[in-house]
Design an enzyme around this catalytic site. Sequence first.
Site, PDB file in Angstrom:
ATOM      1  N   GLY A 107       0.772  -1.240   0.000  1.00  0.00           N
ATOM      2  CA  GLY A 107       0.000   0.000   0.000  1.00  0.00           C
ATOM      3  C   GLY A 107       0.803   1.290   0.000  1.00  0.00           C
ATOM      4  N   GLU A 150       4.215   4.253   5.885  1.00  0.00           N
ATOM      5  CA  GLU A 150       3.014   3.422   5.758  1.00  0.00           C
ATOM      6  C   GLU A 150       1.911   4.223   5.062  1.00  0.00           C
ATOM      7  OE1 GLU A 150       1.542   0.865   5.351  1.00  0.00           O
ATOM      8  OE2 GLU A 150       0.816  -0.162   7.116  1.00  0.00           O
ATOM      9  N   ASP A 151       0.951   3.509   4.486  1.00  0.00           N
ATOM     10  CA  ASP A 151      -0.150   4.186   3.800  1.00  0.00           C
ATOM     11  C   ASP A 151      -1.162   4.769   4.792  1.00  0.00           C
ATOM     12  OD1 ASP A 151      -1.062   1.674   4.595  1.00  0.00           O
ATOM     13  OD2 ASP A 151      -1.748   1.054   2.614  1.00  0.00           O
ATOM     14  N   ASP A 157      -4.726   2.729  10.986  1.00  0.00           N
ATOM     15  CA  ASP A 157      -6.147   2.463  11.213  1.00  0.00           C
ATOM     16  C   ASP A 157      -6.334   2.025  12.669  1.00  0.00           C
ATOM     17  OD1 ASP A 157      -8.815   2.078  10.531  1.00  0.00           O
ATOM     18  OD2 ASP A 157      -8.495   0.097   9.701  1.00  0.00           O
ATOM     19  N   LYS A 193      -6.635   7.321  10.532  1.00  0.00           N
ATOM     20  CA  LYS A 193      -8.063   7.179  10.872  1.00  0.00           C
ATOM     21  C   LYS A 193      -8.179   6.991  12.377  1.00  0.00           C
ATOM     22  CE  LYS A 193      -9.482   4.247   7.130  1.00  0.00           C
ATOM     23  NZ  LYS A 193     -10.209   3.005   6.821  1.00  0.00           N
ATOM     24  N   VAL A 221     -11.115   3.746   2.204  1.00  0.00           N
ATOM     25  CA  VAL A 221     -10.626   4.505   1.051  1.00  0.00           C
ATOM     26  C   VAL A 221      -9.694   3.661   0.178  1.00  0.00           C
ATOM     27  CG1 VAL A 221     -10.859   6.776   2.135  1.00  0.00           C
ATOM     28  CG2 VAL A 221      -8.746   5.489   2.458  1.00  0.00           C
ATOM     29  N   ASP A 278      -5.698  -0.350  -1.538  1.00  0.00           N
ATOM     30  CA  ASP A 278      -6.500  -1.275  -2.341  1.00  0.00           C
ATOM     31  C   ASP A 278      -7.786  -1.705  -1.658  1.00  0.00           C
ATOM     32  OD1 ASP A 278      -5.107  -2.902  -0.330  1.00  0.00           O
ATOM     33  OD2 ASP A 278      -6.000  -4.588  -1.405  1.00  0.00           O
TER      34      ASP A 278
END
Length: 189
Positions: free
Chosen positions: A43, A98-99, A102, A130, A152, A158
């Site tokens: 990601g 990192e993407d 969460d 998030k 998202v 993805d």
Amino acid sequence: MSSDIQFILISEQEIAEKVAEMGAKINTDYQTQNLLIVSILKGAVIFLADLIRKITIPLEIDFMAVSSYGAGSRTSGVVKIIKDLDKELAGYDVLIVEDVLDSGMTLNYLINILRERHPHSIKVATLLDKPSRRIKDFELDYCGFVIPDEFVVGYGLDYNEKYRNLPYIGVLSPEKVKENCTFMEEFDS
Ligand code: IMP
Ligand code: MG
């Protein structure tokens, strides 16, 4: 815009501006350090590719691939390393890229593993955060955008391995997200 996307949350332009800003900050902060950027596959690769081109100080990159397992809609915090780093970390100032942060489980687990390898320092940069879904407390050193609790895709992120190539970050249309969403049960970063 792809018809699978309900709306664009962050445009290509907004991403580009933010990534440039983050790169400039990292550039200043790591001026006298031995920077090794550790990116989490898959990601974060688009973010990494753009970010490192905004950094002008010498740096090296390395990759790790991990998979998180959880029950139902929650991650368990058990992270399986699918591909480990090529490098030893001693003497490096490691910046994990990192993407999205969460639940925080993946990064929490990873940072503990990498700390045991005795890098000179270790920090974390994510494009997205998030906070509403956080289970494990986690302090980010660099963060692009704080986003609401939406699933998202795009710019590397993805859904079932698709949509990574979208140049923006968008919210997937509800009909594309399967009922009883299985994405958290087992996913690759
Ligand atoms: P965490 O352990 O819950 O913090 O999981 C972070 C990982 O979950 C990320 O690296 C992504 O692979 C995945 N993830 C979390 N939220 C999203 C999302 O909205 N879109 C795509 N992937 C996501
Ligand atoms: Mg993923």
